[in-house]
Design a protein around this motif. Structure first.
Motif, PDB file in Angstrom:
ATOM      1  N   ALA A 274      -1.773  10.825   5.255  1.00 17.51           N
ATOM      2  CA  ALA A 274      -1.357  10.035   6.417  1.00 17.51           C
ATOM      3  C   ALA A 274      -1.723   8.566   6.189  1.00 17.51           C
ATOM      4  O   ALA A 274      -2.868   8.251   5.840  1.00 17.51           O
ATOM      5  N   LEU A 275      -0.779   7.688   6.367  1.00 21.49           N
ATOM      6  CA  LEU A 275      -0.957   6.263   6.072  1.00 21.49           C
ATOM      7  C   LEU A 275      -2.214   5.676   6.700  1.00 21.49           C
ATOM      8  O   LEU A 275      -3.044   5.067   6.011  1.00 21.49           O
ATOM      9  N   LEU A 276      -2.381   5.830   7.999  1.00 17.00           N
ATOM     10  CA  LEU A 276      -3.462   5.135   8.702  1.00 17.00           C
ATOM     11  C   LEU A 276      -4.856   5.575   8.285  1.00 17.00           C
ATOM     12  O   LEU A 276      -5.810   4.799   8.381  1.00 17.00           O
ATOM     13  N   SER A 277      -4.982   6.795   7.798  1.00 17.01           N
ATOM     14  CA  SER A 277      -6.312   7.285   7.404  1.00 17.01           C
ATOM     15  C   SER A 277      -6.603   7.081   5.917  1.00 17.01           C
ATOM     16  O   SER A 277      -7.715   7.352   5.455  1.00 17.01           O
TER      17      SER A 277
ATOM     18  N   MET B 268       7.827   3.774   8.941  1.00 19.73           N
ATOM     19  CA  MET B 268       7.851   3.315   7.551  1.00 19.73           C
ATOM     20  C   MET B 268       8.971   4.037   6.817  1.00 19.73           C
ATOM     21  O   MET B 268       9.441   5.100   7.236  1.00 19.73           O
ATOM     22  N   ALA B 269       9.404   3.441   5.708  1.00 22.41           N
ATOM     23  CA  ALA B 269      10.399   4.068   4.835  1.00 22.41           C
ATOM     24  C   ALA B 269      10.094   3.638   3.410  1.00 22.41           C
ATOM     25  O   ALA B 269       9.728   2.489   3.170  1.00 22.41           O
ATOM     26  N   ARG B 270      10.217   4.571   2.482  1.00 22.40           N
ATOM     27  CA  ARG B 270       9.936   4.283   1.070  1.00 22.40           C
ATOM     28  C   ARG B 270      10.969   4.987   0.215  1.00 22.40           C
ATOM     29  O   ARG B 270      11.078   6.207   0.242  1.00 22.40           O
TER      30      ARG B 270
ATOM     31  N   HIS C 248       0.847  -1.205   0.000  1.00 23.33           N
ATOM     32  CA  HIS C 248       0.000   0.000   0.000  1.00 23.33           C
ATOM     33  C   HIS C 248       0.881   1.254   0.000  1.00 23.33           C
ATOM     34  O   HIS C 248       0.622   2.197  -0.767  1.00 23.33           O
ATOM     35  N   ILE C 249       1.920   1.256   0.831  1.00 23.21           N
ATOM     36  CA  ILE C 249       2.828   2.405   0.916  1.00 23.21           C
ATOM     37  C   ILE C 249       3.531   2.624  -0.421  1.00 23.21           C
ATOM     38  O   ILE C 249       3.703   3.760  -0.872  1.00 23.21           O
ATOM     39  N   ALA C 250       3.908   1.529  -1.086  1.00 27.25           N
ATOM     40  CA  ALA C 250       4.541   1.642  -2.402  1.00 27.25           C
ATOM     41  C   ALA C 250       3.607   2.331  -3.387  1.00 27.25           C
ATOM     42  O   ALA C 250       4.034   3.166  -4.196  1.00 27.25           O
ATOM     43  N   ALA C 251       2.321   1.999  -3.303  1.00 25.13           N
ATOM     44  CA  ALA C 251       1.336   2.529  -4.255  1.00 25.13           C
ATOM     45  C   ALA C 251       0.940   3.970  -3.976  1.00 25.13           C
ATOM     46  O   ALA C 251       0.741   4.759  -4.912  1.00 25.13           O
ATOM     47  N   THR C 252       0.819   4.351  -2.701  1.00 24.20           N
ATOM     48  CA  THR C 252       0.236   5.657  -2.368  1.00 24.20           C
ATOM     49  C   THR C 252       1.229   6.703  -1.884  1.00 24.20           C
ATOM     50  O   THR C 252       0.907   7.891  -1.846  1.00 24.20           O
ATOM     51  N   ASN C 253       2.426   6.283  -1.469  1.00 26.09           N
ATOM     52  CA  ASN C 253       3.466   7.204  -1.003  1.00 26.09           C
ATOM     53  C   ASN C 253       2.965   8.183   0.067  1.00 26.09           C
ATOM     54  O   ASN C 253       3.003   9.411  -0.118  1.00 26.09           O
ATOM     55  N   PRO C 254       2.481   7.686   1.205  1.00 25.24           N
ATOM     56  CA  PRO C 254       2.023   8.587   2.270  1.00 25.24           C
ATOM     57  C   PRO C 254       3.185   9.420   2.826  1.00 25.24           C
ATOM     58  O   PRO C 254       4.340   8.985   2.805  1.00 25.24           O
ATOM     59  N   LEU C 255       2.854  10.603   3.326  1.00 25.77           N
ATOM     60  CA  LEU C 255       3.886  11.496   3.867  1.00 25.77           C
ATOM     61  C   LEU C 255       4.277  11.138   5.290  1.00 25.77           C
ATOM     62  O   LEU C 255       5.379  11.474   5.747  1.00 25.77           O
TER      63      LEU C 255
ATOM     64  N   VAL D 106       2.997   8.374   8.951  1.00 32.50           N
ATOM     65  CA  VAL D 106       2.130   7.301   9.440  1.00 32.50           C
ATOM     66  C   VAL D 106       0.822   7.883   9.947  1.00 32.50           C
ATOM     67  O   VAL D 106      -0.266   7.396   9.639  1.00 32.50           O
ATOM     68  N   ARG D 107       0.922   8.973  10.717  1.00 33.11           N
ATOM     69  CA  ARG D 107      -0.257   9.596  11.330  1.00 33.11           C
ATOM     70  C   ARG D 107      -0.334  11.072  10.952  1.00 33.11           C
ATOM     71  O   ARG D 107       0.692  11.699  10.646  1.00 33.11           O
ATOM     72  N   ALA D 108      -1.529  11.625  11.014  1.00 38.58           N
ATOM     73  CA  ALA D 108      -1.736  13.021  10.619  1.00 38.58           C
ATOM     74  C   ALA D 108      -0.857  13.987  11.413  1.00 38.58           C
ATOM     75  O   ALA D 108      -0.303  14.936  10.854  1.00 38.58           O
TER      76      ALA D 108
END
Length: 308
Positions: free
Chosen positions: A248-251, A282-284, A192-199, A201-203
């Motif tokens: 944010a990843l979790l949301s 996380m790290a991408r 999921h992180i690979a696909a969406t590149n969140p900034l 983990v949390r807001a």
């Protein structure tokens, strides 16, 4: 023995492009003889390597490695994709990733660490590889994640070999539950992180400067509506809430099941894991991200390779 002056070192550096310490050593080894020092550097491959160091290296590979509750991701760049398919280069990236497991994960620590196969530092090993393979390479970025109890899941996208590809992701999940089930949800979250590149983990972990920049843009856009300030304020707050949900990843909506947020999907996975799960980090790393590539056409690239 001839005196090795700063002026002499500077002259050799200008002629060869080699590093200052390498130039000083070359002059010491050749008793201050400039031409002999140049040949010494060429024989060691140092002059050849450093002459290439100004060339853009935006290709290459991302490598991941894990051991126990720690995992790392490294980016080693090369000039062309041809080199990324080279077995020697792939072995180098894989080896550097393994070395990174013994460090704090910073580029500086990895570069200074010993590379077992050569007995030299990672930095010097890469320098030697530049001379051997024939184009510029650099250890550009790296990241390391660890958990006390749990797993650090890894994922490689566009994989070219085991643990090597164009995009690498780590996600650290802390949990006392079943590690096999935890690894399964961890891999899904990593994908999921690979696909969406969140900034983040949390807001509340989104970089404050990034959030402020977005807020200012929203304010300017809202003012163009001509609405009163109290309405504009509500409009901006609403848009900021949406912004945080999206970055944010979790949301975020879970790509594997968009009916759930990532947080809800992890909560659901706790039933299988048998214990609470906390995302610790996380790290991408996307290959070449942020590197300004030199414009070139394919024919010119092939011609350059053919000339060596």
């Amino acid at each position: 023995m001839a005196e090795i002056t700063a002026a002499l070192v500077k002259e050799l550096r200008e002629k060869t492009g080699a590093g200052m310490m390498d130039c000083k050593k070359a002059l010491a080894e050749t008793n201050g003889d400039m031409e002999a020092a140049i040949d010494w550097l060429r024989a060691k491959g140092i002059a050849k390597a450093d002459k290439k160091s100004g060339r853009t290296a935006a290709e290459g590979l991302i490598g991941v490695a894990s051991s126990g509750t720690t995992a790392v991701v490294v980016e080693i760049n090369s000039e062309t994709d041809f080199v990324a398919r080279n077995d020697a280069f792939q072995d180098l990236v894989r080896g550097v990733a393994k070395v990174a497991l013994t460090t704090d994960g910073s580029v500086e620590a990895i570069s200074a660490a010993q590379y077992p196969a050569t007995g030299k530092s990672v930095h010097d090993t890469i320098t030697d590889a530049i001379a051997t393979i024939g184009e510029n390479m650099t250890l550009r970025r790296a990241a390391s994640l660890s958990v006390t109890d749990g797993v650090v899941a890894t994922y490689i996208h566009n994989s070219v070999a085991d643990g090597l590809g164009k995009l690498g992701v780590l996600v650290a999940l802390e949990s006392t539950g079943d590690k096999e089930a935890l690894s399964a949800i961890g891999r899904q979250v990593a994908m999921h992180i690979a696909a969406t590149n969140p900034l983040a983990v949390r807001a509340d972990e989104v970089d404050a400067a990034v959030a402020e920049r977005e807020r200012n843009v929203f304010i300017e856009q809202s003012r163009a509506s001509g609405k009163p300030d109290n309405i504009i304020e509500k409009m901006v707050e609403g848009r900021m809430r949406k912004f945080f949900e999206e970055v944010a990843l979790l949301s975020q909506a879970f790509v594997i099941n968009p009916d759930l947020t990532v947080e809800a999907a992890i909560k659901e996975a706790e039933k299988t894991v048998g214990a609470p799960i906390v995302v610790k980090g996380m790290a991408r790393l996307l290959l070449g991200e942020g590197v300004e590539k030199e414009a070139s056409d394919f024919a010119a690239e092939v011609a350059a390779v053919a000339k060596g």
